[in-house]
Structure formats: C-alpha cells, structure tokens
Design an enzyme around this catalytic site. Structure first.
Site, PDB file in Angstrom:
ATOM      1  N   ASP A 178      31.764  44.997  12.689  1.00  0.00           N
ATOM      2  CA  ASP A 178      32.027  46.364  13.153  1.00  0.00           C
ATOM      3  C   ASP A 178      31.447  47.360  12.140  1.00  0.00           C
ATOM      4  O   ASP A 178      30.781  46.962  11.180  1.00  0.00           O
ATOM      5  CB  ASP A 178      33.532  46.588  13.360  1.00  0.00           C
ATOM      6  CG  ASP A 178      34.320  46.412  12.050  1.00  0.00           C
ATOM      7  OD1 ASP A 178      33.676  46.227  10.990  1.00  0.00           O
ATOM      8  OD2 ASP A 178      35.552  46.439  12.093  1.00  0.00           O
ATOM      9  N   ASP A 219      32.828  49.313   9.876  1.00  0.00           N
ATOM     10  CA  ASP A 219      33.308  49.187   8.497  1.00  0.00           C
ATOM     11  C   ASP A 219      32.666  47.995   7.808  1.00  0.00           C
ATOM     12  O   ASP A 219      32.295  48.063   6.639  1.00  0.00           O
ATOM     13  CB  ASP A 219      34.833  49.043   8.467  1.00  0.00           C
ATOM     14  CG  ASP A 219      35.506  50.392   8.675  1.00  0.00           C
ATOM     15  OD1 ASP A 219      34.827  51.425   8.463  1.00  0.00           O
ATOM     16  OD2 ASP A 219      36.682  50.422   9.074  1.00  0.00           O
TER      17      ASP A 219
END
Ligand code: 0RA
Length: 644
Positions: A506, A508
C-alpha cells in the site's frame, strides 16, 4: 525517375563479403556491441543514431534533431545536418551512406578533422543499428536531391536511389528493431526523454524533440537549453533553495581538452556531482573528477584564508566541507577517452587530471574574486560544514559507544540466521512488528534473518549524520548489516549478501520502501552497487475455491485465476481475499508467497542512472507530503530508480 548509383569498383563483391561478415558478427553477439538485447540494448539503438546527429551538430552543421516513435515499433531520427555523403567513396567504390551503414566503425571515415566527441557508452556506430534492425531506411537530402536506400537485417535491399528533390539538407534514419534479436521491443517514453533531455543540457543550443505516435493522441516534448550546463544545474536544483542565484559556470580548453562546468550550492547537506566525458555519464568518476575536486578544495581554502574566514590559522576545510550542498555538472571532451572500471564509466586518461585542475583552479579563483557575495555564501557554507563535521564526529563517537556500532552487538529485535557465510545469508527488513512476527515464524532460520522495523524510518535526505545515527531503527539496520556507513563502509564486512525490503503493498509500504532506499543510496551506496539490495514482492490477492488456491501478484492475475476457478465448475463460490498488509498472511502463507527462494520473486535494486535516481529521491523527499503520496500512488513501479 529513379536513378541508381552504380558501384564502379571491381572489388565491390569481395568488399561486400567482408562487410556482411562484419554485420553477421554483430547479429551473432549483439551484447558485445550494444550491451544487452533487452530494454537497455533496445534504447541504445536510438542513442546510437542520435549520437551521430549530435556529432554533426557539434561540428556546427545541425541544430535540430527529431526523434519519433511510430505505431509499428519503428523509430525515426531526423536531423538537419549536411546529410551523409552520397557520392562514391574513392577507395571503397560504394556510396558513403552505404559505407556508413554497412561497415563497422565507418563513422569518421570521411571527415578526418571532425571533432568526434559523441558516441554512446559503446559508441559503435550506426551500422550496428542496421545489423540489428528488421528494416532500416535512410533518407539523405543533399545537393538538391532526396536520396534513399533500404536495408533488411543489414543487407542492402534497395540501392541508393534519387527519389525526388530536396530544398534543404539532412539525414533521416528509420529503423525497426529486429524481433529475432530483441526480447523487448517496446520503447519507453520516460527512458528516451531522460536521455534526450540530458543530451540537450550537455549540448546547449541543440533542439531535440521527441514525439510518440503510439497512443491515441500524439505526445511531443522539445528539449532546447540555450544555457547548457547552467540550465542543467538549475534543473537539478529546481526543488531546492540555492545559496546564490546563478550557478558558477566556466568553459575553457587546453591541449585539446575541453572543460565545461556549472556549480551551484544549495542549503542541503549532500553533494550531487555528475560527470560526463564526450556526453557519456561517467558514473564511476575518474581523472576529470579527481582534478576537479582537488582544484575546488584548494581554491576554496585559499579564498577562505585570504578573506579571514578561518579563525585558527591551521584550520583547513576538507573536500567534503567544500562540497556540502553542492550541485555540479562537469563535462569534459577528450579526443581519445580511455574508459575503465567495472561498468567502463570511469575516465582513465592521466593527462586530463592536471588540465582540469589547472582550468578549474584558475577559473574558480577568478570567479570568486569577481563575485565576493557568492564567495562569501560558499565559504560560510563550507565553514558551517566543518563545524558540523567536528560536532558529528563527537556525536558519532558517542553513538558508537552507546549503540555498540563498533563492537557489533546485534540489535535485540533481530532474529538472526544460523549460517555464518554472508553469501548464503539473507536479511529481511520487515514493516511492522506483526508482519515481523509472521516472518520470524515462517522463515527458514538457517539462512534468513528478520529485522522488524517499527513505523516510519527517519528521512535521511534532510538530516545531518548526528541525527541519522540517533535514530533507533537506523542504528539497528546498520549494526545488523555490520559493514558501517559512508566512508567507514566496508562491503567485506556485510553480514548478508541479500538485504530484502519487505513492506505492505500500500502507499505507506511504498513510502517506507523509498525511505529505506534513500537511506541505502546515501549511506551505503556500495551495497546497492554490489547488487545486495532487493525488494520483496508479496501477493495482492488470494483466490480460492474449495481446496484449490492461487496467489495473484497483480490485477491481471487476479482476473485470470478467478476465471479459471469459475470455469472449473463444482461446488462453492470463488473466495477473494485482498491482502492490505503482510500482517494478514499467516507464517506459512508468507513463506510460500514471498520468502521461499524456490517460488518467490525479488527485485534487485540497481542505480541505473544516478542523476535520475537522485532527482526522484528529491521529489519524493521534499518537504511537502501530499505530492509525495500522489507520486508514490502513481508510480508504484519505480521505473527510473530500479532496473530489474
Ligand atoms: C560524414 C561527412 C559528412 C556528414 C556526415 C558524416 C553525417 C553523418 C550523419 C549521421 C547522422 N546524421 C549525419 N549527418 C552528417 C559531410 C561531409 C561534407 O558534406 O563535406
């Protein structure tokens, strides 16, 4: 009416045989001529043709080069130079243009005096492109006529013919890379744009345009920089805060060696120096860089002493101090460059060092004397760096004592592997404690070590060494690897030859990956250069029905597997699980999909182009968070940084 240029020399047949043998050799071992037959080699074909046009421009006969990507996979490179000669070569008895396209290294044969400085890394000539093209057409406008000839895999298929009239002059080469040779046939816009932009900066005043006709609407970009290296440095610094408005620039030559330099200091702490020889990026430096550095350090110390900037008489600024925050492009032109080093990108000519030192020393001293405000800014920056260096040395000593960087006490969170041989050992840097736990359970503990990292690691791009070493996650990475950092780094001491970054699929996760890459890039570049840094590829989905299950690593695979399971019939629905994080996989799944050397995919990180990498890092590491997120989302594939 078509008129054929007839060969008149009786030796024609025999000569042609030698020629064909030459081109056959190229087709047999293409890698020897263009490096590879994949993506890099494919793009190299374009650079090779463009280099010929650049040479024509440097000789003062051409100011515009147009590159066009066509829908059928072919490329056209057109210039407005004199046109490759079409008359019969007095000795060879065939038209010059045919010679240029069929004889290896025929480049400078007509023009002995031409200052031929260009030529890609391999600099092999356009005949190599011909040999590796399914079809190549060359059109020459010269003497009021348009001439054309065509080749198939290096063999003449249509002799030189006048096909019409021509108002101007120029050479146009259209070629289609041969699918029998290349494993990749699709050109990448960004790759070509980067190199063409670089060439336009390095050769100020030449207009280079790139057009892509392959999409629904044509795309075009024009690269033209009248300011040359000055604009190059301003471009590299465009997101930074320069300490003086205009880059320092000089261009001078001595003994046939031409030196072109632009430098600008900004308020950051890193050095960004890019060196080129005859338009070739000398990633590994060499004699030109050595000469430049010693002149710079000496000149800045001289001026600092004269201006009483250094309070203690015996205090000197180090080279690192002088270069802190410096962005520099150095371009030298040498008649017979000797390239050395692992990737043949290190200049070896010993005569260059002294010449660059002399020119840079003289010009820099003159510039600083004439521009006292700039001199003050540069010297104050260097003096600040020297003070910080002293403070950092003390901090580092403190940190070393505290963290045991020196006596190598391994971090507590590290689950080490049991083998002793670094060549067999792998270190997984895992995002988060929960995924770290799964990885510890799922791993092969013999040769796989796990270091869980909590949260975001420090952004090292904008921090000085004392802060970097104060960060616990970073200290853990340094001690686990065991090879030190920066000038203390010693690859021989690396405890693992595979350092594998494993983060969530993702935004992050992508961000943490970039932070880690930045860290390795700045603090342990040798580790990347040695090919020890990798990125793990966890699956995005699990698709299952009954006892049958598949892991999908991208959207296409998900659709594929789902279809396959649906078509199978039988009882039950197809279950889809989307993995948002590594933590959602159990240890066994993590092993099977991401860690088992027999089934996993890991991507090796290499610095394909230091200019672009550093630029990308800067873009990602700027102060603004939002564009960074957007960028990461849009560019998950890291095309410019990673060469996989
Ligand atoms: C040799 C001699 C002359 C031109 C060229 C080479 C030439 C080669 C290429 C390759 C791409 N574009 C090019 N443009 C020119 C000219 C000799 C003369 O006119 O006197």
């Amino acid at each position: 009416m078509a008129k054929e240029a007839k060969p008149s020399n009786g030796d024609y047949g025999a000569k042609q045989i030698t020629v064909l043998k030459g081109l056959e050799a190229v087709r047999k071992r293409p890698g020897m001529y263009i490096g590879s037959t994949s993506e890099n080699g494919l793009h190299h074909l374009v650079y090779e043709v463009v280099d010929n046009s650049i040479d024509e421009a440097l000789a003062g006969h051409c100011d515009s080069i147009e590159v066009t990507l066509h829908r059928d996979g072919s490329v056209t490179v057109a210039d407005n130079g004199r046109g490759i000669p079409v008359d019969l070569h007095p000795v060879e008895g065939i038209p010059g243009v045919e010679l240029a396209l069929t004889v290896l290294h025929a480049g400078g044969k007509f023009d002995k005096d031409s200052y031929k400085v260009s030529g890609g890394l391999h600099g092999v000539g356009v005949s190599v492109v011909n040999a590796l093209s399914e079809k190549l057409t060359v059109t020459v406008d010269r003497d009021g006529a348009r001439h054309q000839m065509t080749f198939v895999r290096g063999h003449t298929s249509q002799k030189l013919t006048v096909i019409g009239m021509a108002a101007g002059t120029g050479t146009t080469v259209t070629f289609k890379p041969d699918p029998e040779i290349f494993s990749v046939l699709e050109f990448t816009w960004a790759t070509l744009a980067e190199r063409l932009r670089q060439l336009a900066f390095l050769n100020g005043g030449i207009k280079i345009s790139l057009t892509d006709e392959r999409g629904d609407t044509p795309r075009n970009e024009v690269f033209l920089y009248e300011g040359g290296l000055i604009e190059f440095v301003q471009y590299l610094n465009r997101k930074k805060k320069p300490l003086h408005p205009k880059p320092v620039h000089f261009n001078a030559s001595k003994d046939d060696i031409d030196v072109d330099v632009a430098i600008q200091w900004e308020d950051g702490y890193n050095e960004n120096t890019f060196t080129f020889v005859n338009n070739i990026n000398t990633h590994e430096g060499g004699t030109h860089l050595t000469g430049f550095r010693s002149a710079l350090t000496r000149t800045i110390n001289d001026i600092a002493k004269k201006g009483n900037y250094l309070k203690k008489a015996d205090f000197t600024l180090s080279g690192d101090d002088a270069r802190e925050g410096m962005t520099c492009v150095l371009h030298v032109k040498v008649r017979e460059p000797q390239f050395e080093g692992q990737t043949k990108t290190k200049l070896g000519n010993s005569e260059v060092e002294g010449i660059v030192r002399t020119i840079v020393g003289e010009q820099m001293a003159m510039f600083l004397a004439e521009n006292p405000a700039v001199a003050r800014a540069i010297i104050e920056k260097a003096v600040g760096a020297a003070r910080a260096r002293e403070a950092a040395r003390k901090a580092r000593e403190l940190v070393r004592k505290k963290s045991g960087l020196e006596n190598a006490v391994l971090p507590g969170k590290l689950a080490d592997c049991s083998v002793d041989d670094p060549a067999l050992s792998e270190l997984y840097l895992v995002e988060g404690d929960s995924a770290g736990g799964s990885a510890k359970q799922g791993r092969n503990r013999q040769y796989q070590a796990i270091l869980p990292l909590r949260g975001k690691i420090l952004n090292v791009e904008r921090a000085r060494i004392d802060r970097i070493l104060g960060n616990a996650e970073i200290r853990a990475i340094i001690t686990a690897i065991g090879a030190g950092i920066r000038e203390d780094f010693n690859i021989e001491n690396a405890r693992y030859h595979k350092i594998i970054i494993m983060t969530d699929a993702d935004v992050d996760g992508a961000h943490i990956r970039v932070l880690l890459l930045t860290f390795f890039f700045r603090q342990m570049p040798d580790l990347i250069e040695a090919g020890f840094v990798y990125i793990a590829q966890p699956p995005l989905y699990r698709v299952a029905k009954g006892r049958e299950e598949y892991y999908a690593y991208d959207e296409d695979e998900r659709i594929d597997f789902t279809k396959r399971l649906e078509e199978k019939g039988g009882r039950g629905n197809v279950a889809l699980q989307r993995y948002k994080g590594l933590g959602e996989m159990n240890p066994d799944q993590l092993w099977k999909t991401t860690m088992d050397p027999d089934t996993r995919t890991i991507l090796r990180v290499t610095l394909s182009d230091a200019v672009e990498a550093s630029k990308l890092f800067d873009e990602l590491m700027g102060d603004n968070v939002e564009p960074r997120r957007e960028f990461i989302e849009a560019n998950a594939q890291y095309v410019s940084v990673l060469d996989v």
